[in-house]
Design an enzyme around this catalytic site. Sequence first.
Site, PDB file in Angstrom:
ATOM      1  N   LYS A  39       0.836  -1.207   0.000  1.00 12.68           N
ATOM      2  CA  LYS A  39       0.000   0.000   0.000  1.00 12.68           C
ATOM      3  C   LYS A  39       0.866   1.249   0.000  1.00 12.68           C
ATOM      4  O   LYS A  39       2.089   1.164   0.119  1.00 12.68           O
ATOM      5  CB  LYS A  39      -0.946  -0.009   1.199  1.00 12.68           C
ATOM      6  CG  LYS A  39      -0.301  -0.002   2.572  1.00 12.68           C
ATOM      7  CD  LYS A  39      -1.344  -0.304   3.643  1.00 12.68           C
ATOM      8  CE  LYS A  39      -0.769  -0.495   5.015  1.00 12.68           C
ATOM      9  NZ  LYS A  39      -0.354   0.715   5.701  1.00 12.68           N
TER      10      LYS A  39
ATOM     11  N   TYR B 104      16.866  30.808   5.106  1.00 15.82           N
ATOM     12  CA  TYR B 104      15.698  31.583   5.517  1.00 15.82           C
ATOM     13  C   TYR B 104      15.775  31.985   6.983  1.00 15.82           C
ATOM     14  O   TYR B 104      16.199  31.202   7.841  1.00 15.82           O
ATOM     15  CB  TYR B 104      14.431  30.763   5.301  1.00 15.82           C
ATOM     16  CG  TYR B 104      13.946  30.791   3.875  1.00 15.82           C
ATOM     17  CD1 TYR B 104      13.544  31.982   3.275  1.00 15.82           C
ATOM     18  CD2 TYR B 104      13.881  29.624   3.122  1.00 15.82           C
ATOM     19  CE1 TYR B 104      13.098  32.008   1.966  1.00 15.82           C
ATOM     20  CE2 TYR B 104      13.432  29.641   1.814  1.00 15.82           C
ATOM     21  CZ  TYR B 104      13.040  30.840   1.237  1.00 15.82           C
ATOM     22  OH  TYR B 104      12.597  30.855  -0.059  1.00 15.82           O
TER      23      TYR B 104
END
Lengths: 344, 344
Positions: A33, A242
């Site tokens: 999955k 940043y």
Amino acid sequence: MSSAKLTINLESLVQNWRALNALSSTQTGAVVKADGYGLGADIVGRALLREGVQSFFVATALEGKTLRDALGGGPNIYVFSGHMEGDTGAIRNGALTPMLNSTNQLLRHLETLPGHLFGIQLDTGMNRLGMEPNEWFAVRDIAIGQRPALIISHLACADIADHPMNISQLETFQMMTNGLDIPRSLAATGGILLGKAYHFEMTRPGIGLYGGMPFADTLPVVSLDLPIIQVRNVLSGETVGYGNSWFATCDSKIATVSGGYADGIIRAMGPNTSLYAGDTACPIVGRISMDLITADITNLSETPDSLQLLGKRQTVETVASAAGTIGYEILTSLGQRYYRSIIE
Amino acid sequence: MSSAKLTINLESLVQNWRALNALSSTQTGAVVKADGYGLGADIVGRALLREGVQSFFVATALEGKTLRDALGGGPNIYVFSGHMEGDTGAIRNGALTPMLNSTNQLLRHLETLPGHLFGIQLDTGMNRLGMEPNEWFAVRDIAIGQRPALIISHLACADIADHPMNISQLETFQMMTNGLDIPRSLAATGGILLGKAYHFEMTRPGIGLYGGMPFADTLPVVSLDLPIIQVRNVLSGETVGYGNSWFATCDSKIATVSGGYADGIIRAMGPNTSLYAGDTACPIVGRISMDLITADITNLSETPDSLQLLGKRQTVETVASAAGTIGYEILTSLGQRYYRSIIE
């Protein structure tokens, strides 16, 4: 090339399946999955099919249909979410086996696809998916009369071997299913390690196939190399990235690599993670950006073409700890932008 | 259907672009890297192209080539990572404009693709991408002689309006480029909000287009609905989910929905996040699993078909705070397994 390179070693994946199969006292399936835990359900599924795996597990009917298209007819594909409204076409066309989780799903399935394969999922205490004892005993005779292909349940605490929940769920599963002449499955990777009592007629390893804990002998399946775009010298006191969140405490050499949180390199790992040049750790400095990471390569004598996030020096589990999560999330977050190189 | 539904409102996206365009005193481009911040660079790009956008920005050459295939000839596509080894074919075939970050990249570009479009990226203090003043002044005459299409730099602290880094980077950018007869761009979303001095000849909004801060007036662009697979009653004291990490303090009704961390619903948000049924918050209980989430719906009088994670009652920014990250990461993590519904 500016794309980072994700290498998927199918040989290791198959070896992991063999090791878990050897530990299973019974038939061994495979959970593929979430697009094969992020590695590609098609390539993972085909590699395991070649190895002889005949039972695959997915989360949703659409995943099942996609996997059927990749594998062709033959192997069984079980769908954990069962048979929901709108899933009937995919279940029929994909020849899928929905694991029915409720009386509602049972009725829907028998009405819309009479005679079509199905299984039953029971809840033995996790309270997530499956029929609880009361509901099950009310519909059991009807369900068994239609010959389900498989009855399963799922363990909530299997990665903690001595957790009392394990034996409690085992006993509940036995109480709900003993005496029925239908194949049963309770164990994923953790359950396999709990021993034979948990194996029943089928085990279904997931994370252990892909290099994650709790299977300690699992081989790493992925490595991830981030190409260096640019190198610069920064002086003591200069900031990087940043928010000016990092500054150099001495003159340093900084590499900017291609790869960021948009590639599933979870932003939270930044302060606790290094990239590797061979055996040398190059700490991530500054914030992880969407597409870029900066690392301190001051200690390298030569500048390599790329730095490694996942590989021999750093496992999925190590990176997961640095991000405050589990190996599963590192794998299923692996991005779509990587150049994917497959080792068969 | 067992697949969760991601709704992408292109009308809101276009309105966001119009609002940022109105705030820009100059030409306005659009950043569509990281597959259009997770929404699909093809659909985002086409919607903005219809609106008249002529300048698109991506992170890697492969992203640029994919975008070119989606948009056709005409608009400019700028590549932030520049021209790396192995990128030449994609740059040529995609008619891309690489933003050259170093002397190495400049030489590579002029050698391998003489006469082909290019731009220059300068570093004005972020120390991440681009040429620094010394390097730039050493090669500036050569570069300008080849007529770059655009010169850019990137602000490190633009989301904090009064951060001294902003004016410092602005002055460095001016110092490095004043007097050159080449279009310039410094401002992404945060830079647009800093005012006209930061706009130069082009702005290039990213996050503000997609519903994320720091643009306070941004409209939400995505909503995310997770279908309920199953509902169960749990008694006071019963546990739910992996590791028995949550237990009911009173008799409760628990819904299991389709969607989990493999869909980019960051596992860390679990303890701080609710799913919504209309205006009613249904707290997530237990751990977020790979494909499933359990929520407490005791307070609902009726069971809906689905619960909402993102939408009117809960923004990308709210969910980001709950996960300890920023809106950008919530968007770029949006999964591949969703059924995607587009509002045009």
